[in-house]
Design an enzyme around this catalytic site. Structure first.
Site, PDB file in Angstrom:
ATOM      1  N   THR A  49    -129.722  63.026  30.449  1.00 35.82           N
ATOM      2  CA  THR A  49    -128.920  63.836  29.379  1.00 35.82           C
ATOM      3  C   THR A  49    -127.961  62.772  28.638  1.00 35.82           C
ATOM      4  OG1 THR A  49    -128.977  65.723  29.996  1.00 35.82           O
ATOM      5  CG2 THR A  49    -127.160  65.363  28.781  1.00 35.82           C
ATOM      6  N   SER A  95    -133.673  63.124  35.212  1.00 37.22           N
ATOM      7  CA  SER A  95    -133.572  62.969  36.682  1.00 37.22           C
ATOM      8  C   SER A  95    -134.543  64.098  37.487  1.00 37.22           C
ATOM      9  CB  SER A  95    -132.185  62.852  37.201  1.00 37.22           C
ATOM     10  OG  SER A  95    -131.566  64.198  37.072  1.00 37.22           O
ATOM     11  N   ASP A 129    -129.051  66.061  37.354  1.00 36.97           N
ATOM     12  CA  ASP A 129    -129.441  66.766  38.133  1.00 36.97           C
ATOM     13  C   ASP A 129    -129.683  66.355  39.733  1.00 36.97           C
ATOM     14  OD1 ASP A 129    -129.385  68.835  36.565  1.00 36.97           O
ATOM     15  OD2 ASP A 129    -131.213  68.626  35.594  1.00 36.97           O
TER      16      ASP A 129
END
Ligand SMILES: *[C@@H]1O[C@H](CO)[C@@H](O)[C@H](O)[C@H]1NC(C)=O
Ligand SMILES: *[C@@H]1O[C@H](CO)[C@@H](O)[C@H](O)[C@H]1NC(C)=O
Ligand SMILES: *[C@@H]1O[C@H](CO)[C@@H](O)[C@H](O)[C@H]1NC(C)=O
Ligand SMILES: *[C@@H]1O[C@H](CO)[C@@H](O)[C@H](O)[C@H]1NC(C)=O
Length: 365
Positions: A49, A95, A129
């Site tokens: 992100t 991720s 994540d």
């Protein structure tokens, strides 16, 4: 004095440590000029992100992992007041798709970088994540006193109030800080500093998502400067694993414990190649009887180590018969430790001792 950051295209000096790797490794950014009095920090960008670009500034999801390391650095020129910054674009994956191909290359690249006497520390930008997995992996496999700072963002770079720039700035400052040395890899997000051993993601959407389980945060940022609550130390019982040239790391599966858990899963996992099993157990590591007995039979038949963790975030998982308690490690971290243990060829008893070492010494009277 402000260091300059002139990024050229270094496509000719492809950073490719393993010819078998299909991942594109390009040394994308390198300074053409630097301020000699400043520390040097190397950023390893993997995607996520923090590099995400959305079609609208009000969207915080549904974005592509598109922004390059260059754009990331351009967004935070303030970091050049603290360090000369160079970087590697390691991969461009969210991720959720981080995998062992990339992880092993990242490990080699980070290990090589911290050996350079002119590099003070490294920063990893990664999707949030599975950040705790990669950061814990680096904690266990990179033998260095230098800070390895893992950071991420919860809002894409195009969002109003994107959190990536501040997280990167703070991480770069921390990578230069003498008081950040000898603490192992750490996670840095939303003003908080946590050890990779205890850091865990706690919210699916909010920027205040990483926290440290029971052990607490290591420190905090004020005006982008890291302050630590404790003298430098590493969590009890953690050790370094030398994986200098692995062909591949063994597959370890996590089996989630719940009511009516399918007792066929332990055997199915092993049939599909698992060399070790981790239960995300109930409470302090409990596993339903049928799944426990199934795991016992496969453990006895194949000598596979079985670890149980706690699927609740905090606390300790206990050893129960042949099932080894993960101590304070959550299931994703227990998987990584078991993976390195199996890679190293530890037998079941040694794996038990490895996890037991994570418990603080009891006060013997
Ligand atoms: C940063 O790198 C430059 C070039 O190698 C070097 O002259 C300088 O001493 C380094 N800074 C530190 C603090 O190591
Ligand atoms: C890991 O991801 C990269 C990038 O998507 C891919 O090229 C590689 O084949 C993957 N490795 C494995 C083991 O899946
Ligand atoms: C650090 O030194 C290495 C040689 O050991 C050199 O290749 C590299 O460019 C230097 N890094 C910086 C930031 O100057
Ligand atoms: C799992 O495999 C073991 C050994 O191969 C076997 O004895 C056992 O019956 C199997 N259990 C289940 C639940 O399939």
């Amino acid at each position: 004095m402000i260091g300059l950051l002139a990024i050229a295209s270094y496509a000719s000096s492809a950073y490719r440590l393993s010819s078998a790797s299909p991942v594109l490794w390009i040394r994308q950014g390198l300074q053409s000029s630097y301020t000699a009095s400043l520390p040097n920090v190397t950023i390893f960008a993997t995607g996520g992100t923090i590099a995400g670009e959305s079609t609208s500034s009000t969207l915080n999801s549904g974005y592509d992992v598109a922004a390059s390391m260059q754009e990331l650095v351009d967004a935070v020129p303030e970091m050049l007041q603290y360090a000369n910054v160079g970087g590697f674009q390691v991969s461009e994956v969210g991720s959720t798709n981080m995998n062992q191909t990339i992880l092993l290359e990242l490990h080699k690249a980070v290990s090589a970088e911290v050996l350079k006497s002119n590099v003070s520390g490294v920063v990893l930008t990664h999707g949030s994540d599975t950040l705790e997995e990669t950061c814990f992996f680096l904690y266990l496999t990179v033998d260095t006193e230098k800070p390895i700072v893992c950071t991420a963002a919860m809002r894409p770079s195009t969002a109003v109030s994107a959190d990536g720039p501040a997280n990167v700035l703070q991480s770069v400052v921390r990578a230069t800080a003498p008081n950040a040395r000898n603490r192992g890899a750490m996670v840095s997000l939303n003003d908080k500093i946590t050890s990779a051993v205890f850091a865990t993601k706690n919210h699916a959407n909010n920027p205040d998502t990483f926290y440290s389980t029971d052990a607490g945060a290591l420190g905090y940022y004020l005006d982008s400067i890291p302050y630590f609550y404790f003298e430098a130390a590493k969590p009890i019982g953690t050790r370094y694993f030398d994986i200098s040239d692995p062909y591949a790391l063994p597959q370890i599966d996590i089996l989630y414990s719940h009511q009516d858990m399918n007792p066929g899963l332990p055997n199915a996992s092993v049939a599909l190649g698992a060399k070790g099993l981790v239960f995300a157990g109930n409470g302090d590591g409990g596993v339903a009887d049928l799944a426990y007995y199934a795991a016992e039979s496969i453990h006895n038949a194949k000598g596979i180590s079985v670890v149980t963790s706690h699927k609740v975030p905090n606390g300790w998982a206990n050893t129960d018969g042949f099932v080894i308690g993960s101590a304070h490690l959550n299931h994703v971290k227990a998987r990584i430790l078991l993976q390195l243990a199996v890679y190293e060829g530890l037998d079941d008893e040694e794996v038990g001792a490895l996890f037991d070492a994570l418990r603080p010494n009891p006060w013997l009277i």
